[in-house]
Scaffold this active site. Sequence first.
Site, PDB file in Angstrom:
ATOM      1  N   GLU A 606       0.814  -1.205   0.000  1.00 33.59           N
ATOM      2  CA  GLU A 606       0.000   0.000   0.000  1.00 33.59           C
ATOM      3  C   GLU A 606       0.855   1.266   0.000  1.00 33.59           C
ATOM      4  O   GLU A 606       0.541   2.251  -0.669  1.00 33.59           O
ATOM      5  CB  GLU A 606      -0.925   0.010   1.224  1.00 33.59           C
ATOM      6  CG  GLU A 606      -1.883   1.183   1.285  1.00 33.59           C
ATOM      7  CD  GLU A 606      -2.870   1.173   0.129  1.00 33.59           C
ATOM      8  OE1 GLU A 606      -2.754   2.069  -0.734  1.00 33.59           O
ATOM      9  OE2 GLU A 606      -3.721   0.281   0.083  1.00 33.59           O
ATOM     10  N   VAL A 609       2.479   3.727  -3.006  1.00 28.79           N
ATOM     11  CA  VAL A 609       1.796   4.871  -3.625  1.00 28.79           C
ATOM     12  C   VAL A 609       1.031   5.623  -2.542  1.00 28.79           C
ATOM     13  O   VAL A 609       0.119   5.061  -1.932  1.00 28.79           O
ATOM     14  CB  VAL A 609       0.812   4.417  -4.729  1.00 28.79           C
ATOM     15  CG1 VAL A 609       0.121   5.625  -5.347  1.00 28.79           C
ATOM     16  CG2 VAL A 609       1.515   3.600  -5.788  1.00 28.79           C
ATOM     17  N   LEU A 613      -2.069   6.444   2.589  1.00 28.00           N
ATOM     18  CA  LEU A 613      -3.392   6.633   1.993  1.00 28.00           C
ATOM     19  C   LEU A 613      -3.885   5.333   1.353  1.00 28.00           C
ATOM     20  O   LEU A 613      -3.103   4.618   0.728  1.00 28.00           O
ATOM     21  CB  LEU A 613      -3.345   7.730   0.931  1.00 28.00           C
ATOM     22  CG  LEU A 613      -3.016   9.148   1.416  1.00 28.00           C
ATOM     23  CD1 LEU A 613      -2.926  10.094   0.236  1.00 28.00           C
ATOM     24  CD2 LEU A 613      -4.066   9.623   2.413  1.00 28.00           C
ATOM     25  N   GLY A 664      12.917  19.279   5.121  1.00 27.36           N
ATOM     26  CA  GLY A 664      13.084  17.821   5.001  1.00 27.36           C
ATOM     27  C   GLY A 664      12.143  17.165   4.024  1.00 27.36           C
ATOM     28  O   GLY A 664      12.009  15.935   4.007  1.00 27.36           O
ATOM     29  N   ASP A 678      10.383   9.391  -9.325  1.00 30.45           N
ATOM     30  CA  ASP A 678       9.664   8.730  -8.228  1.00 30.45           C
ATOM     31  C   ASP A 678       8.164   8.743  -8.493  1.00 30.45           C
ATOM     32  O   ASP A 678       7.459   7.756  -8.259  1.00 30.45           O
ATOM     33  CB  ASP A 678       9.981   9.448  -6.909  1.00 30.45           C
ATOM     34  CG  ASP A 678       9.405   8.721  -5.716  1.00 30.45           C
ATOM     35  OD1 ASP A 678       9.834   7.581  -5.448  1.00 30.45           O
ATOM     36  OD2 ASP A 678       8.505   9.283  -5.048  1.00 30.45           O
ATOM     37  N   LYS A 682       5.337   5.469  -9.130  1.00 26.68           N
ATOM     38  CA  LYS A 682       4.032   5.319  -8.483  1.00 26.68           C
ATOM     39  C   LYS A 682       2.921   5.181  -9.521  1.00 26.68           C
ATOM     40  O   LYS A 682       2.025   4.331  -9.379  1.00 26.68           O
ATOM     41  CB  LYS A 682       3.768   6.514  -7.566  1.00 26.68           C
ATOM     42  CG  LYS A 682       4.750   6.610  -6.404  1.00 26.68           C
ATOM     43  CD  LYS A 682       4.556   7.894  -5.607  1.00 26.68           C
ATOM     44  CE  LYS A 682       5.578   7.994  -4.483  1.00 26.68           C
ATOM     45  NZ  LYS A 682       5.474   9.250  -3.729  1.00 26.68           N
ATOM     46  N   GLY A 797       6.052  11.126   4.987  1.00 25.46           N
ATOM     47  CA  GLY A 797       6.294  11.229   6.427  1.00 25.46           C
ATOM     48  C   GLY A 797       6.344   9.872   7.083  1.00 25.46           C
ATOM     49  O   GLY A 797       5.636   8.942   6.698  1.00 25.46           O
TER      50      GLY A 797
END
Length: 817
Positions: A606, A609, A613, A664, A678, A682, A797
């Site tokens: 999961e 991507v 979420l 960051g 990147d 996805k 995060g």
Amino acid sequence: MKVLKFGGTSVGSAENIKTLLRLVGEEKQKNSPVVVLSAMSGVTNLLTEMAEMAERGEDYDTHLKAIEAKHFAVIRSLLPAAAQNPVFTRLKIFFNELEDLLQAVSNLKELSLQTKDQILSYGERCSTFMISHIALQQFGDALYVNGADFIKTDSNFGQAKVDTELTEMLINNFYQENKNKVLFVTGFIASNATGRVTTLGRGGSDYTAAVWGAALNAEEIEIWTDVNGMMTADPRMVKKAFSLPELSYTEAMELSYFGAKVIYPPTMIPAFMKKIPIVIKNTFEPDFAGTYIKSDVKSSNLPIKGISSIDHISIINLSGSGMVGKAGFSGRLFSLLSREQINVVLITQSSSEHSITFAVKPTDAAHAIALIKKEFELELDAKKLELPEVENNLAVLAIVGENMKRTPGMSGRLFSALGRNGINVRAIAQGSSEYNISVIISAADLSKAVNAVHDAFFTDLKRTLNIFCLGTGNIGKTLFNQLKEQMPFLAANNDLQVKVAGISNTRKMTFNADGLSLDSWETELADQGEQANLAEFVARMKAMNLPNCVFVDNTAAEAPIEFYQGIFESSISVVTCNKKGNSADFAQYKSFKDTARRFGVDFYYETNVGAGLPIIRTLRELMMSGDKVARIEAILSGTISYIFNNFKGDAGFYETVKEAQELGYTEPDPRDDLNGKDFMRKMLILARDAGYPLEASDVKIDNILPDACLNATSVEDFYSELQANAAYFENLKNTAAKDGKVLRYIGKLEDGNVEISLQMVDDSHPFFMLSGSDNIISFTTDRYKSRPLVVKGPGAGAEVTAAGVFADIINVGTLSN
């Protein structure tokens, strides 16, 4: 009155004998019991070894002295000095007789079953005589009884059959003369018509107790041992095994026959015939109720009563056209084995009658093969039978319970638990009574199998997931913190327990099959961990062979990906936030999915991507429910999302990118985010999950940055180029603002084509209102045509990514049930 039987552990030391005598004393206050005793723990094994050493002409003196010292130490500890000599004298006579027997065996270099029975009898005789005299000091009315004088058998030495009628008469006559005394009876031993000592086979002391109980119509027979009754599984293999309050005679016999060593099946027959309850009690926890084995068992809501096993077994396969339709073939085969005292544990025959498979003890396998070759020599020569084949290193697992007959799906649940854990079943047997389903599996898989099956059937207990975690960076550490905090909730609401059985980073790795502490894992890894080796980490995970196993990849490295295939093939699920595996060659992506499905395990990713979420899950569920995806639009880069959400008003592009890096949100080189690769990975994963076999080269990427920025030789030069191209970015911003639009870097999948481009969207677009580093995705489908289904939230995060990994782990533990 009751018959109390105490096993070897209960009579194994002075302290244990004190406990035994206290229990006997408590029972004596109600009614004088009959007490049946085994040999002291370890003594029967030593006697067997001494007999075999004598037959080989080896020195057995050390063992003999050890047995003598063991008994004499108890006498000195528990008897007053004035009462010791008569006991020492009698035991010394026993030991002298034993030594003479062993010397005779040594001289003849021959050990007959008759002589072996005589040798083994001294274990029970010594322990019972010793304990009866200790009891005599306490009770004053204890009496030593040689059980061989009262239990009469045939001359089948080693496994003698009881003459029930004569035995009951002798026991009753003796008891009537001594019923006011506490009788201490030797277990295990009996005698034939000529008075020669015989033994009653494995569990013979239990059998002695049952014979005396049946002869005297006892109120109940108590078997005192070192466990809390009969348990749902072997507690040495299954930590969650629990004691059963009661069992029917049939259930207890089935469990015992297939390896439960608490009680021996023939023990129950005399009690069963007279409906006398048998109680399994723990000498060292006497207040625990134990297990009642009786005829009038209350109904239970448990689907099965227990899981039993035999850890060493061999199977013999016999096949050939000469068996088909041949009346009496099976009878001829099994009569042959019966005559030679070869016990057949399990039988299964194909419906075509072309083959028979049966299980025997490994020690009997070679003899059985030789007998079959001799008996069926003509059929083998005529090629009507194939040469018999033997397979070793196998085990039997059996589920037992009377409720199985009334509960559908028992076989399905059993084989699902085994199959999901990659356990191959070599043979199956189920009786018409449906009290028992037995399977033969590899002995190496037995512990994993018993634990997996226990989890599958006893669903009121916590199901255990064993996870092996790779990576201890921000995501890994956060995951462990979340696991620690959430454990009580999972146990209370999901009946789930997650054990971290292995942890590795690039420096150290550590393992613990019982689970590493989530409070001290960092210290344990640093101080006690061994040097990290990825191949060894994966190999050790496989070798530990734990049930319900999950490999968790919390890295972004290439190296772990090459192990995924082998992990799936070992029936281990994979949970990963590492998107490189799914975004490489389509052939690899498909192989991972197909292999996981073929081996019945899960592949959850999961967090590939949108971090935590529910994007992958939403797409999968849309497709599984039959919906058709027309278009997917998405912003899936938290970094780029933050930059364009904040590139407005007076803010310059250079300043916005610099701020994102300082917070960051970007990689050390911001181009690693801004080049769109990147994002491409996805979108490629989404396209593949939507059913399109695309490669990375099929994805069209429009660059956000001018070539001069992309080709800069360093990060400093890159920022210089950003400043030099400030007018380019200002022009984009102002053009969008003039039309009431905002800049968004959007990926789109439509008609099997994927493109990622910088777009200007107005307030009618679902991506217009976006803030921070949020990701957003919209699904336009047959069902969500006029108003797309939108998923929006933080897409980066450690907290949300770890939460997504956590959710995937829990899905392995719950969705697979």
